[in-house]
Write a protein that holds these residues in place. Structure first.
Motif, PDB file in Angstrom:
ATOM      1  N   GLU A 193      58.027 -57.211 -31.103  1.00  0.00           N
ATOM      2  CA  GLU A 193      56.904 -57.302 -30.168  1.00  0.00           C
ATOM      3  C   GLU A 193      55.593 -56.805 -30.779  1.00  0.00           C
ATOM      4  O   GLU A 193      54.507 -57.151 -30.295  1.00  0.00           O
ATOM      5  CB  GLU A 193      57.214 -56.487 -28.896  1.00  0.00           C
ATOM      6  CG  GLU A 193      58.344 -57.050 -28.048  1.00  0.00           C
ATOM      7  CD  GLU A 193      59.720 -56.846 -28.655  1.00  0.00           C
ATOM      8  OE1 GLU A 193      60.649 -57.603 -28.291  1.00  0.00           O
ATOM      9  OE2 GLU A 193      59.882 -55.931 -29.505  1.00  0.00           O
ATOM     10  N   ASP A 194      55.690 -56.018 -31.844  1.00  0.00           N
ATOM     11  CA  ASP A 194      54.486 -55.516 -32.517  1.00  0.00           C
ATOM     12  C   ASP A 194      53.974 -56.478 -33.590  1.00  0.00           C
ATOM     13  O   ASP A 194      52.982 -56.164 -34.264  1.00  0.00           O
ATOM     14  CB  ASP A 194      54.781 -54.161 -33.168  1.00  0.00           C
ATOM     15  CG  ASP A 194      55.041 -53.071 -32.145  1.00  0.00           C
ATOM     16  OD1 ASP A 194      54.602 -53.227 -30.983  1.00  0.00           O
ATOM     17  OD2 ASP A 194      55.684 -52.069 -32.502  1.00  0.00           O
ATOM     18  N   PHE A 195      54.631 -57.609 -33.763  1.00  0.00           N
ATOM     19  CA  PHE A 195      54.267 -58.533 -34.834  1.00  0.00           C
ATOM     20  C   PHE A 195      53.886 -59.910 -34.289  1.00  0.00           C
ATOM     21  O   PHE A 195      54.177 -60.944 -34.895  1.00  0.00           O
ATOM     22  CB  PHE A 195      55.408 -58.631 -35.853  1.00  0.00           C
ATOM     23  CG  PHE A 195      55.519 -57.405 -36.710  1.00  0.00           C
ATOM     24  CD1 PHE A 195      54.899 -57.337 -37.945  1.00  0.00           C
ATOM     25  CD2 PHE A 195      56.193 -56.279 -36.251  1.00  0.00           C
ATOM     26  CE1 PHE A 195      54.970 -56.191 -38.718  1.00  0.00           C
ATOM     27  CE2 PHE A 195      56.275 -55.126 -37.016  1.00  0.00           C
ATOM     28  CZ  PHE A 195      55.655 -55.079 -38.251  1.00  0.00           C
ATOM     29  N   VAL A 196      53.230 -59.904 -33.165  1.00  0.00           N
ATOM     30  CA  VAL A 196      52.725 -61.150 -32.586  1.00  0.00           C
ATOM     31  C   VAL A 196      51.359 -61.449 -33.199  1.00  0.00           C
ATOM     32  O   VAL A 196      50.446 -60.622 -33.118  1.00  0.00           O
ATOM     33  CB  VAL A 196      52.608 -61.037 -31.057  1.00  0.00           C
ATOM     34  CG1 VAL A 196      52.032 -62.321 -30.467  1.00  0.00           C
ATOM     35  CG2 VAL A 196      53.976 -60.735 -30.442  1.00  0.00           C
ATOM     36  N   PRO A 197      51.168 -62.608 -33.842  1.00  0.00           N
ATOM     37  CA  PRO A 197      49.881 -62.898 -34.498  1.00  0.00           C
ATOM     38  C   PRO A 197      48.778 -63.157 -33.482  1.00  0.00           C
ATOM     39  O   PRO A 197      49.037 -63.510 -32.328  1.00  0.00           O
ATOM     40  CB  PRO A 197      50.190 -64.156 -35.323  1.00  0.00           C
ATOM     41  CG  PRO A 197      51.331 -64.806 -34.598  1.00  0.00           C
ATOM     42  CD  PRO A 197      52.154 -63.693 -34.029  1.00  0.00           C
ATOM     43  N   SER A 198      47.543 -62.986 -33.934  1.00  0.00           N
ATOM     44  CA  SER A 198      46.388 -63.155 -33.048  1.00  0.00           C
ATOM     45  C   SER A 198      45.862 -64.582 -33.026  1.00  0.00           C
ATOM     46  O   SER A 198      45.074 -64.931 -32.147  1.00  0.00           O
ATOM     47  CB  SER A 198      45.262 -62.216 -33.491  1.00  0.00           C
ATOM     48  OG  SER A 198      44.767 -62.593 -34.773  1.00  0.00           O
TER      49      SER A 198
END
Length: 393
Positions: A193-198
């Motif tokens: 969940e901390d590695f969702v791209p922008s």
């Protein structure tokens, strides 16, 4: 009930969003019923630039240094002094938690815990000083090695608990006389969940100028990282671009060496908050270590868990603990230390579907087995008995 307080000594810790190690803020911020203060260097050891204190951090002055010489040792000693002084000015903690790699941070934590009469937890990130011998930095017969080994044994004796980050470290520490029940395994971790791209992947690839199949190495550029092996592999497999992101004492030398390798590029360190975008733009994450026997069982590399959480397939030249993890999760390729080119060649031949399948498998494994939340719960189970007086000494 008032929250319990833990004082964390970590020379190299950085606040979230900055390049560098965020293990402890990620762990302790997820720990219900606890507050934390991390005593860290005022200067970011990756960028060399000053960093500002943020909630949960107290930053201390350290001496500057370049390279791997005496100046680096003075830097460690300066942290030990300023961290001890700063820690004794903090409100009395319920636990003192000190993290290596260098043992002077552990000594500082031991002194503070003794003076404040609180439990002391020592976290072993690297097996110092043994790793210095295996890398050829110290002789086993030298005065420096003997002094460091005595300090190592002293800290193990004084610690109420010893936290290890790789399972293979346990036997070495028990061999120094540490009782098995004093040792706790709390490895590095990551949350998908901390590695969702922008941004969409196409936009990110354009931002980073990734135009072909691209392998990213994101991490330190030091002697232990074995990046000469990565440069040799990139030169042998010109079909893939290799991008090295980060900083370290070896970076300038590596950049000079790579000028004749057209498919190699270096980028400056990026904030932790930008890592999801960088990894989403890449095709594969590379993990590299120097050919040192101790690294087979004694490492817990953040970058591997970050790659897995980001859904990125992995190539590693580290058989043993890391290699078994990658193979067990079906998340990439493992090669002998000096045969990294074979792994890069396999990546160039894999189809997009095969890469996507490996990336998804890694993400599923990290979510199920080694999330930061799960590791924080393990940390809570370690600390609570120390404070409540229920833990065997």
């Amino acid at each position: 009930m008032n929250p319990r307080r833990v004082l964390v000594l970590n020379h190299f810790a950085v606040p979230p969003g900055h390049p560098g190690g965020t293990r402890h803020v990620e762990l302790f911020s997820r720990l219900p019923g606890w507050t934390h203060v991390i005593i860290a260097s005022r200067r970011n050891m990756i960028t060399g630039r000053p960093q500002r204190a943020e909630p949960g951090f107290h930053l201390v002055a350290v001496t500057p240094y370049r390279g791997n010489g005496l100046g680096r040792v003075v830097n460690w000693a300066s942290y030990a002094v300023t961290a001890t002084v700063a820690s004794l000015r903090q409100p009395r903690p319920d636990v003192v938690y000190a993290s290596s790699p260098h043992l002077l941070a552990g000594l500082s934590g031991c002194v503070v815990a003794t003076l404040r009469r609180t439990p002391f937890v020592l976290e072993v990130r690297d097996l110092w000083p043994r790793v210095l011998v295996e890398m050829g930095t110290l002789s086993e017969t030298s005065v420096a090695y003997r002094a460091l080994e005595r300090l190592e044994r002293f800290l193990y004796r004084r610690a109420d608990r010893v936290v290890i980050m790789a399972p293979g470290v346990r036997a070495a520490i028990e061999g120094k006389g540490v009782a098995p029940e004093k040792i706790a395994f709390i490895p590095n971790a990551a949350d998908p969940e901390d590695f969702v791209p922008s941004r969409p992947r196409a936009e990110l690839r354009e931002r980073y100028r990734f135009t072909r199949r691209t392998a990213v190495y994101a991490g330190a550029h030091g002697p232990a990282n074995g990046l000469d092996l990565l440069l040799a592999a990139a030169e042998a497999v010109p079909e893939i671009d290799v991008v090295l992101v980060g900083a370290g004492v070896e970076k300038a030398r590596l950049q000079a060496k790579a000028r004749a390798i057209p498919n190699v590029r270096f980028l400056d360190p990026v904030p932790k908050s930008e890592i999801p975008d960088l990894l989403h733009a890449a095709d594969v994450g590379v993990h590299v270590l120097a050919d040192v026997e101790l690294f087979r069982a004694g490492v817990s590399p953040n970058k591997v868990f970050d790659y897995m959480a980001a859904g990125l397939p992995i190539v590693t030249n580290s058989p043993g603990t890391v290699g078994d993890l990658v193979l067990g999760a079906d998340s990439g390729y493992v090669t002998p230390p000096s045969h990294l080119a074979h792994g890069l060649a396999q990546i160039t031949q894999a189809s997009p579907d095969e890469l996507a399948k490996m990336g998804a498998a890694g993400r599923s494994w990290i979510r199920a087995n080694q999330s930061r939340t799960a590791m924080a719960h393990a940390l809570g189970r370690l600390l609570a008995p120390l404070v409540d007086g229920d833990a065997p000494r």
